[in-house]
Motif scaffolding. Structure first.
Motif, short mmCIF file in Angstrom:
data_model
loop_
_atom_site.label_atom_id
_atom_site.label_comp_id
_atom_site.label_asym_id
_atom_site.label_seq_id
_atom_site.Cartn_x
_atom_site.Cartn_y
_atom_site.Cartn_z
N LEU A 90 1.23 -0.72 -0.07
CA LEU A 90 0.24 0.28 0.14
C LEU A 90 0.96 1.44 -0.16
O LEU A 90 1.65 1.79 1.25
CB LEU A 90 -1.05 0.00 0.69
N GLU A 91 0.55 1.99 -1.03
CA GLU A 91 1.45 3.17 -1.03
C GLU A 91 1.06 4.82 -0.60
O GLU A 91 2.19 5.69 0.23
CB GLU A 91 1.89 3.55 -2.72
N THR A 92 -0.24 4.65 -0.80
CA THR A 92 -0.24 5.98 0.12
C THR A 92 -1.54 6.29 1.56
O THR A 92 -2.44 5.17 1.32
CB THR A 92 -1.23 6.82 -1.31
N PRO A 93 -1.63 7.38 1.94
CA PRO A 93 -2.23 7.20 2.92
C PRO A 93 -4.01 6.79 2.55
O PRO A 93 -4.33 6.04 3.45
CB PRO A 93 -2.35 8.54 4.04
N GLU A 94 -4.12 7.13 1.37
CA GLU A 94 -5.73 6.99 0.85
C GLU A 94 -5.63 5.63 0.79
O GLU A 94 -6.87 5.07 1.03
CB GLU A 94 -5.93 7.82 -0.17
N ASP A 95 -4.93 5.00 0.30
CA ASP A 95 -4.26 3.16 0.20
C ASP A 95 -4.61 2.94 1.75
O ASP A 95 -5.52 1.40 1.07
CB ASP A 95 -3.69 2.59 -0.64
N VAL A 96 -3.53 2.70 2.53
CA VAL A 96 -3.85 2.47 4.38
C VAL A 96 -5.60 2.69 4.01
O VAL A 96 -6.03 1.89 4.85
CB VAL A 96 -3.18 2.63 4.63
N ALA A 97 -6.05 4.07 4.47
CA ALA A 97 -7.53 4.34 5.29
C ALA A 97 -8.23 3.49 3.83
O ALA A 97 -10.00 2.52 4.44
CB ALA A 97 -7.52 5.98 4.76
N GLU A 98 -8.72 2.99 2.49
CA GLU A 98 -9.53 2.52 2.41
C GLU A 98 -8.74 0.88 2.23
O GLU A 98 -10.10 -0.22 2.72
CB GLU A 98 -8.98 2.34 0.34
N GLY A 99 -7.52 0.32 2.39
CA GLY A 99 -7.96 -1.02 3.02
C GLY A 99 -8.08 -1.66 4.37
O GLY A 99 -9.05 -2.61 4.59
N VAL A 100 -8.51 -0.73 5.07
CA VAL A 100 -8.72 -1.04 6.57
C VAL A 100 -10.15 -0.64 5.90
O VAL A 100 -11.14 -1.60 6.70
CB VAL A 100 -9.42 0.54 7.55
N THR A 101 -11.01 0.28 5.51
CA THR A 101 -12.08 -0.44 4.93
C THR A 101 -12.95 -1.92 3.95
O THR A 101 -13.41 -2.74 4.58
CB THR A 101 -13.51 0.74 4.18
N ARG A 102 -11.70 -1.92 3.17
CA ARG A 102 -12.03 -3.23 2.42
C ARG A 102 -11.47 -4.61 3.54
O ARG A 102 -12.68 -5.68 3.62
CB ARG A 102 -11.23 -3.17 1.73
N LEU A 103 -10.63 -4.15 4.93
CA LEU A 103 -10.65 -5.38 5.60
C LEU A 103 -11.74 -5.95 5.92
O LEU A 103 -12.32 -6.83 6.55
CB LEU A 103 -9.20 -5.94 5.72
N GLY A 104 -12.65 -4.59 7.01
CA GLY A 104 -13.26 -5.54 7.52
C GLY A 104 -14.86 -5.09 7.83
O GLY A 104 -15.19 -6.18 8.09
N GLU A 105 -15.10 -4.91 5.67
CA GLU A 105 -15.94 -5.20 5.29
C GLU A 105 -16.24 -7.34 4.93
O GLU A 105 -17.00 -7.66 4.67
CB GLU A 105 -16.01 -4.42 3.56
N LYS A 106 -14.61 -7.23 4.96
CA LYS A 106 -14.75 -8.48 4.17
C LYS A 106 -14.48 -10.04 5.77
O LYS A 106 -15.04 -10.96 5.28
CB LYS A 106 -13.00 -9.22 3.92
N VAL A 107 -14.07 -9.50 6.75
CA VAL A 107 -14.70 -9.76 8.15
C VAL A 107 -16.08 -10.11 8.19
O VAL A 107 -16.31 -11.26 8.23
CB VAL A 107 -13.42 -9.33 8.98
N ARG A 108 -16.78 -8.77 7.52
CA ARG A 108 -17.71 -9.17 8.35
C ARG A 108 -18.91 -9.68 7.25
O ARG A 108 -19.88 -10.26 7.73
CB ARG A 108 -18.96 -7.42 8.60
N GLU A 109 -18.44 -9.39 6.67
CA GLU A 109 -18.85 -10.74 5.00
C GLU A 109 -19.05 -12.02 5.59
O GLU A 109 -19.71 -12.85 5.23
CB GLU A 109 -18.52 -10.20 3.72
#
Length: 915
Positions: A564-583
């Motif tokens: 993950l290169e940018t702070p935005e990539d990291v913030a988006e990664g938090v969303t993606r991983l959180g949704e994946k766990v909930r799913e």
């Protein structure tokens, strides 16, 4: 569980056989005939409810109470249903030992509120103190005492080998094999499905009282790992122990034990246990006798270099292939040996090299000449002679030539006479002469490697390790225990990633730079402070468990995003991983997100290391190559804690990781030392944090800068019971002496050998005589090992240690106790430096030991004092010991009652005289 009353099994003067009759199918009748035919000199009675007058010429009675006197040994062959009641009657009659050969498929079946047959047998035995061997045991055979109270199929020759096993049928086969190899036994016993006397009790007895030079051990299962390891380690210090275990694979394991997390095959745990105990392990029954023959007939090796002398290159190459594949070394001849072989034109295939090929026309004399040259080489530790019969060198004549000239050969000699008809006589001649001999070169090499392994494990058992590179403080232990307690109070059985990182850092294990966040905003802010590509891992209840491997660990189910290169990539990664766990895992709660810089470069090696817990042997240290393929790479090594640097080096040295480091690292010894330090720290962690169930560090990166733990998981459980008791840190304390010295009183440890040596040099001859009952001017390596390597579950030693002004330390005094296995009695000894007597050190150490023994439930403390040791007698009187003169040994016996018996069996043990 002790050696109490066991002499009644092995040295009885009178025997009663229950269930004996003259019916052909009578087990009791068979046992009675074996006792008679074995030449038993004492009195034999038969007991049978049918009221026979005699059974095979021996007096028969109907009931226990009809016996004319109390028998030393009862042999029970009657139906198993009535055995609990019979044991009760025997105990009331005064019998101290009973062998139960009877058995059945329903020993554990409950019978109403009375319990199972096994439970009722043990309850009846505990009520009276009678010792039980069985049920389903083969019996007891002591050829030297003319005792064969068993269902063995043939007579057993007397000898210096003790066979202790768990299978009667395997013991019967062993008797036949031994008869064919002219091997005799001092004791031959199987425990079957015993409820009282267990294999460790028998190991203890043989170690203390038997003339056996070697113990053959057959295992199917271990019930109490701590008792087993203590007995085994004690025995292997005094005699050769060779072990075989059945149930090595999942298909043959009938123990019903759950798998050990992180270890695909639990047999590796037994490998680690045998190695730690100084025991040679063999893999098959035929190998058992070969290993015994080799190890009992050869002098200790100085190394692992083998030379091969043969009358053909083909047979020699078979031996070399086996040697290299087994991890052995082919000796490289010294220059003088090469010249001698070339000068005499002895070697026809590879002149001056190993193996030495004498050719098909080699005569017996030529074999002798070649062996004289090779056996004198300082680079050779043992020589293997491989012989195929020829007209010029018949097997028998060659064997006789070697036997006649054996004193000329300066190295251990092994022989392999290939063939069957002619070779059979040659093997017999060598066997009679005491030269190890084998039917094939491969078997000979395998036996040689048993010697190499034996030397390795014995050195580890007795080696004086270097000082520990790491020790914990009370603050560190309290900090980590608080984390564990807090997690348990929250109902969690795991620590989070951040909590585990704190534990690792507390124990000096560096972790990768990590920032733990919970929201997108926190993740964005944290990413701004980390340069370069970043990795983000979601930490939830499902991935905090160690040793939970997936078929596809690289997939998103592992909860990891990389590069993950940018702070935005990291913030988006938090969303993606959180949704994946909930799913995918809606039942799991997300604890946190771990953000790290990507760990690349520096030519790092990935390591997997950690702690796991076996259902029998307790905490284990695991180590090997790391990465996501760790679950399919056959590199994981296992070790029983506690570890020191020497033991850790042995574990690391047996892995592919060590081979890679030796080949590719710029400083291999530096890197191997770092890995050894890591294992010692993990060992200390497992000892300190007993509720730690499992820890997996994977990967741990090793490079030129050191080690760093990147990913890790830890789970919790009930307090562990260790197979080998760890160092008791909690028993350390500081006190001030009368002269103002600050002194630490603490348990002794293996690293204290140099302190013991210096302490002994400052003792007077009189002090040494009072302690050892004879003059002992110097301590050998073996003495130091025995004094510093102690089993804390059966022994304890407290030393008083003072730090001088220059920072060096000195030992002022030591008190020791040796407990019996039942923790009924303990025998003490104490010695103080002559120039420091009068400062209260002796009283200080004795009070420390008395309080310790009282706290662990020991009932009685005893000690033997020389009559002219007046200061010690005065100290004992001051401490409250009862002193009495022992006329038999001409010493003063000092006795103190520490605790009262809490059960009938404790009372029986206490009231009996010490064995």
């Amino acid at each position: 569980m002790s050696t109490r009353f066991l002499h009644h099994f092995f040295e009885p003067k009178t025997i009663a056989v229950f269930g004996a009759s003259e019916k052909p199918e009578s087990l009791g009748g068979l046992v009675l005939r074996n006792i008679q035919e074995g030449g038993f000199k004492g009195t034999i009675w038969a007991v049978n409810l049918r009221g026979y007058a005699q059974v095979f010429g021996e007096t028969c009675v109907s009931h226990v109470n009809d016996l004319p006197e109390v028998p030393d040994l009862a042999v029970i062959c009657s139906p198993i249903e009535g055995v609990p009641q019979l044991i009760k009657q025997l105990g009331a009659f005064g019998v101290k030992a009973a062998v139960v050969l009877s058995g059945g498929a329903h020993l554990d079946r409950e019978k109403g509120s009375k319990g199972s047959i096994r439970e009722r047998m043990l309850k009846a035995a505990r009520a009276s103190g009678i010792r039980l061997l069985g049920p389903e045991c083969m019996g007891v055979i002591v050829p030297g005492k003319k005792l064969n109270a068993s269902y063995a199929s043939q007579p057993v020759q007397a000898g210096r080998v003790a066979y202790l096993g768990q299978s009667g049928m395997l013991a019967n086969a062993m008797i036949d094999w031994a008869a064919g190899r002219d091997v005799g036994f001092s004791h031959l016993i199987t425990v079957g499905d015993s409820v009282d006397v267990l294999l460790p009790d028998l190991i203890d007895y043989v170690n203390q009282f038997s003339p056996a030079q070697a113990i053959l051990l057959h295992l199917e299962r271990v019930n109490d790992a701590q008792h087993f390891m203590t007995a085994l380690r004690d025995a292997s210090r005094n005699r050769l122990v060779v072990a075989i275990k059945s149930g090595r694979t999942t298909a043959s394991d009938i123990s019903g034990m759950p798998p050990t997390p992180g270890i695909a095959n639990r047999d590796k745990v037994f490998d680690a246990a045998f190695s730690r105990a100084g025991v040679v392990r063999v893999n098959d029954s035929d190998e058992l006798i070969d290993a015994l023959e080799t190890l009992s007939r050869m002098k200790p090796l100085k190394g692992d270099r083998l030379a091969v002398v043969s009358n053909g290159l083909g047979p020699a190459m078979l031996a070399i292939d086996k040697l290299i594949s087994a991890g052995g070394k082919l000796a490289e001849f010294a220059v003088d040996t090469q010249h001698a072989l070339n000068k005499g034109q002895v070697d026809i295939s590879k002149p001056g090299e190993n193996p030495v090929d004498l050719g098909g026309n080699a005569t017996p004399q030529r074999f002798v000449e070649a062996l004289e040259i090779v056996a004198a080489d300082p680079n050779v530790d043992a020589v293997l002679v491989v012989h195929a019969p020829t007209r010029l060198a018949p097997s028998m004549e060659t064997a006789r030539a070697l036997i006649e000239n054996r004193k000329k050969f300066r190295r251990n000699l092994l022989t392999s006479w290939m063939g069957l008809k002619e070779a059979l006589n040659a093997r017999h001649e060598c066997n009679v002469a005491g030269i190890p001999t084998y039917i094939s070169p491969e078997k000979a090499v395998k036996a040689f490697m048993h010697m190499v392994d034996y030397q390795r494990v014995q050195l580890l058992l007795q080696e004086i390790p270097p000082s520990l590179p790491f020790s914990t403080s009370a603050d560190i232990r309290a900090q980590c225990r608080t984390l564990i307690t807090s997690a348990k109070e929250q109902g969690r059985q795991t620590l989070t990633h951040s909590e585990t990182a704190k534990v690792l850092e507390a124990y000096g294990i560096p972790t990768a730079t990590s920032v733990y966040v919970h929201t997108e905003e926190q993740a964005r802010d944290a990413a701004k402070r980390i340069d370069g590509p970043k990795a983000l891992k979601v930490v939830h209840e499902g991935n905090c468990w160690p040793y939970r491997y997936r078929k596809h660990p690289h997939k998103i189910s592992a909860g990891l995003l990389q590069d993950l290169e940018t702070p935005e990539d990291v913030a988006e990664g938090v969303t993606r991983l959180g949704e994946k766990v909930r799913e995918k895992f809606p039942e799991y709660q997300v604890h946190e997100y771990c953000l790290q810089p990507m760990q690349r470069g520096k030519h790092s090696m990935q390591i997997c290391a950690g702690i796991t817990r076996d259902p029998v042997f307790g905490p284990l240290i695991v180590f090997g190559i790391g990465g996501y393929k760790v679950n399919i790479l056959a590199d994981r090594q296992v070790a029983l804690p506690p570890l020191n640097m020497s033991l850790a080096a042995d574990v690391v040295g047996r892995t592919h990781a060590a081979s890679l480091l030796r080949e590719h690292s710029a400083e291999p010894q530096r890197d191997i030392n770092r890995l050894c330090q890591l294992l010692v720290k993990l060992s200390q962690m497992s000892s300190d944090l007993t509720e730690l169930r499992g820890l997996e560090i994977n990967p741990l990166l090793l490079n030129r800068d050191g080690t760093v733990a990147v990913d890790f998981a830890m789970d919790l459980g009930t307090p562990a019971r260790f197979a080998i008791m760890p160092y008791p840190e909690e028993l350390r304390e500081w006190v001030t002496l009368k002269n103002g010295w600050q002194v630490e009183v603490r348990p002794i440890r293996a690293e204290d050998a140099p302190l013991i040596t210096n302490f002994h040099r400052q003792l007077s001859e009189e002090s040494i005589r009072f302690r050892y009952f004879h003059n002992k001017s110097d301590l050998s390596q073996r003495d130091l090992s025995m004094l510093s390597h102690i089993n804390y579950d059966r022994q304890m030693a407290f030393i008083a240690e003072h730090q001088r002004d220059d920072g060096s330390k000195e030992m002022l005094g030591v008190v020791r106790v040796f407990n019996d296995p039942d923790n009924i009695r303990t025998e003490f000894s104490v010695i103080i430096r002559d120039d420091l007597q009068g400062l209260g050190i002796g009283s200080l150490l004795m009070k420390k030991m008395i309080n310790y023994c009282r706290s662990i439930g020991t009932l009685e403390m005893i000690g033997k004092i020389m009559v002219d040791n007046h200061p010690m007698r005065a100290l004992m009187k001051h401490l409250g010991f009862k002193c009495r003169y022992n006329m038999d040994e001409q010493v003063i016996d000092a006795v103190m009652r520490l605790n009262e018996p809490e059960s009938e069996w404790q009372r029986h043990r206490l009231e009996s005289m010490p064995d």
